[in-house]
Design a protein around this motif. Sequence first.
Motif, mmCIF file in Angstrom:
data_model
loop_
_atom_site.group_PDB
_atom_site.id
_atom_site.type_symbol
_atom_site.label_atom_id
_atom_site.label_comp_id
_atom_site.label_asym_id
_atom_site.label_seq_id
_atom_site.Cartn_x
_atom_site.Cartn_y
_atom_site.Cartn_z
ATOM 1 N N LEU A 435 43.805 24.184 36.128
ATOM 2 C CA LEU A 435 43.878 25.428 35.366
ATOM 3 C C LEU A 435 44.367 26.586 36.233
ATOM 4 O O LEU A 435 45.163 27.424 35.787
ATOM 5 N N ARG A 436 43.897 26.649 37.480
ATOM 6 C CA ARG A 436 44.349 27.720 38.383
ATOM 7 C C ARG A 436 45.849 27.598 38.648
ATOM 8 O O ARG A 436 46.586 28.594 38.644
ATOM 9 N N ASP A 437 46.309 26.367 38.891
ATOM 10 C CA ASP A 437 47.743 26.160 39.125
ATOM 11 C C ASP A 437 48.559 26.555 37.894
ATOM 12 O O ASP A 437 49.626 27.170 38.018
ATOM 13 N N LEU A 438 48.062 26.172 36.703
ATOM 14 C CA LEU A 438 48.775 26.508 35.477
ATOM 15 C C LEU A 438 48.831 28.022 35.285
ATOM 16 O O LEU A 438 49.881 28.570 34.897
ATOM 17 N N GLU A 439 47.718 28.701 35.541
ATOM 18 C CA GLU A 439 47.689 30.155 35.385
ATOM 19 C C GLU A 439 48.743 30.819 36.273
ATOM 20 O O GLU A 439 49.499 31.702 35.832
ATOM 21 N N GLN A 440 48.815 30.382 37.524
ATOM 22 C CA GLN A 440 49.794 30.966 38.450
ATOM 23 C C GLN A 440 51.220 30.671 38.005
ATOM 24 O O GLN A 440 52.112 31.536 38.089
ATOM 25 N N ALA A 441 51.444 29.446 37.505
ATOM 26 C CA ALA A 441 52.785 29.087 37.045
ATOM 27 C C ALA A 441 53.205 29.932 35.841
ATOM 28 O O ALA A 441 54.352 30.379 35.742
ATOM 29 N N ILE A 442 52.275 30.157 34.919
ATOM 30 C CA ILE A 442 52.580 30.971 33.739
ATOM 31 C C ILE A 442 52.880 32.408 34.156
ATOM 32 O O ILE A 442 53.812 33.044 33.646
ATOM 33 N N ARG A 443 52.089 32.927 35.109
ATOM 34 C CA ARG A 443 52.327 34.296 35.578
ATOM 35 C C ARG A 443 53.730 34.440 36.169
ATOM 36 O O ARG A 443 54.443 35.412 35.898
ATOM 37 N N ARG A 444 54.116 33.445 36.974
ATOM 38 C CA ARG A 444 55.433 33.525 37.614
ATOM 39 C C ARG A 444 56.552 33.492 36.572
ATOM 40 O O ARG A 444 57.504 34.265 36.611
ATOM 41 N N THR A 445 56.410 32.585 35.612
ATOM 42 C CA THR A 445 57.441 32.462 34.589
ATOM 43 C C THR A 445 57.489 33.688 33.691
ATOM 44 O O THR A 445 58.568 34.172 33.326
ATOM 45 N N ALA A 446 56.304 34.203 33.320
ATOM 46 C CA ALA A 446 56.251 35.369 32.443
ATOM 47 C C ALA A 446 56.844 36.606 33.105
ATOM 48 O O ALA A 446 57.441 37.464 32.451
ATOM 49 N N SER A 447 56.683 36.717 34.414
ATOM 50 C CA SER A 447 57.200 37.886 35.134
ATOM 51 C C SER A 447 58.717 37.923 35.143
ATOM 52 O O SER A 447 59.324 38.985 35.361
ATOM 53 N N ARG A 448 59.379 36.776 34.891
ATOM 54 C CA ARG A 448 60.830 36.734 34.916
ATOM 55 C C ARG A 448 61.434 36.954 33.529
ATOM 56 O O ARG A 448 62.645 36.963 33.378
ATOM 57 N N GLU A 449 60.536 37.069 32.483
ATOM 58 C CA GLU A 449 61.052 37.308 31.130
ATOM 59 C C GLU A 449 61.684 38.690 30.999
ATOM 60 O O GLU A 449 61.200 39.659 31.576
#
Length: 449
Positions: A435-449
């Motif tokens: 879950l922690r890894d997924l949260e970080q991955a989503i944050r990174r992807t969302a920041s590039r939107e």
Amino acid sequence: MGVIDDFIGEYERQFDFWDASARTTRGLLEDALTSSGLRAIVTSRAKSVGRLADKLQARNRGKAYTSIAEVRKDIPDLAGVRVALYFPGQMDEAERVIRATLDVQSSKRFPPASVSASSKTKTPQSGTVADEQPTPPDVSAHRQRFSGYGARHFRALIPEARLSAGQDRYASALVEVQVASVLMHAWSEVEHDLVYKPLEGELSPSEYALLDQLNGLVLAGEIALEQLQKAGDARVTIAATPFRNHYELAEFLRAKLSARDVDITEATLGKVDVLFDYLAEQHSAIASSVEPYLDLLELDFERRPVAAQLADLMLSGNESRYNAYLRAMSTTRHPASSRRTTVSSLRDEAPQTLALGEFVTAWVLLELLLKEISQSDDARLPPLPLIFRQLVARNLITPEQHAELTVMRQLRNRVVHGMGTDVPPEQLRKAAAWLRDLEQAIRRTASRE
């Protein structure tokens, strides 16, 4: 010695077994009914030796028993539980709770639908089913005007999964559960003892007429109880004062869901007592705090009970609320959650507790992120399945991550709602890391939107 004496001797030796089976069944039903917010008096008994002997002697005159096995098959109600409902209008929901708690083998309703009250001259006796009752005295001089005994009987086994260590032997005990209103149970006791066990001769036609009249008063009393229930539902629905107990919360939920065309008798309210304890601690045990979430409920209540769904919607993204709900779960009325704490138990459970805390924290952080990126005008977190689909549509997670996240949500539901005590600590820690890894991955992807 005859067959009946042999059977009675065997039963005397097994009396403690049947008594314990009845008490175990009573405890399970009492907890389940109470948790669902159903008011009832639940009692249990093993059939007394003296009454059993009298019953067998009376039945033997017509059946002529030839073996103990034949007697055992003919007398299936050695252990019995009686559920006396305060409100007869909750009969359907009580039946649902019984079927969800026990392994029901057979059931009967009284009076049978095919029997017309205008043509009846007798009523089924309390404690038996229709094809087992003794022949009553001739009552042809009095034609019964009212429907007589109204109840539902179930013959059920206790599922092994609901028995604790050392109780396995009770899984083989067939227990009879009788459900009726408190008024009907009282009337049936009087009727049964007078009609089927006369001590001073057979009753006169006028006495049968009086019993029939009392039955009519009981039926009128049941109508009054149903009206009382509806009046209570109306009061808790519109009141601005806090719910006094979880029964009132349950009545509020039933009334509101019924107004939304949800047939709650076929759904599952779940652990309303836990939800109430949580709301009370949060000073939110009031209609206005609960009602806004009702429109967000998914209708698959058999899989996800009402109380659990409401808790999930209220907890979203708030660690202090999660902790409060877990406290409510740990102090619930359910026996499985009320074990006595000792130094040894704390030492044994420390890894599980730490892993649980790690998993819940990781899930809360993920919910906080989802709340940030959900793009919803509502302050509440939308249903998670909807958010998961939105994440896939926005390419914030892959379909494979969506599938794994759904599995994680199921694990979260298990541990938060008290059904994950058997989850190994290592599995919880691995899930938290994912879950922690997924949260970080989503944050990174969302920041590039």
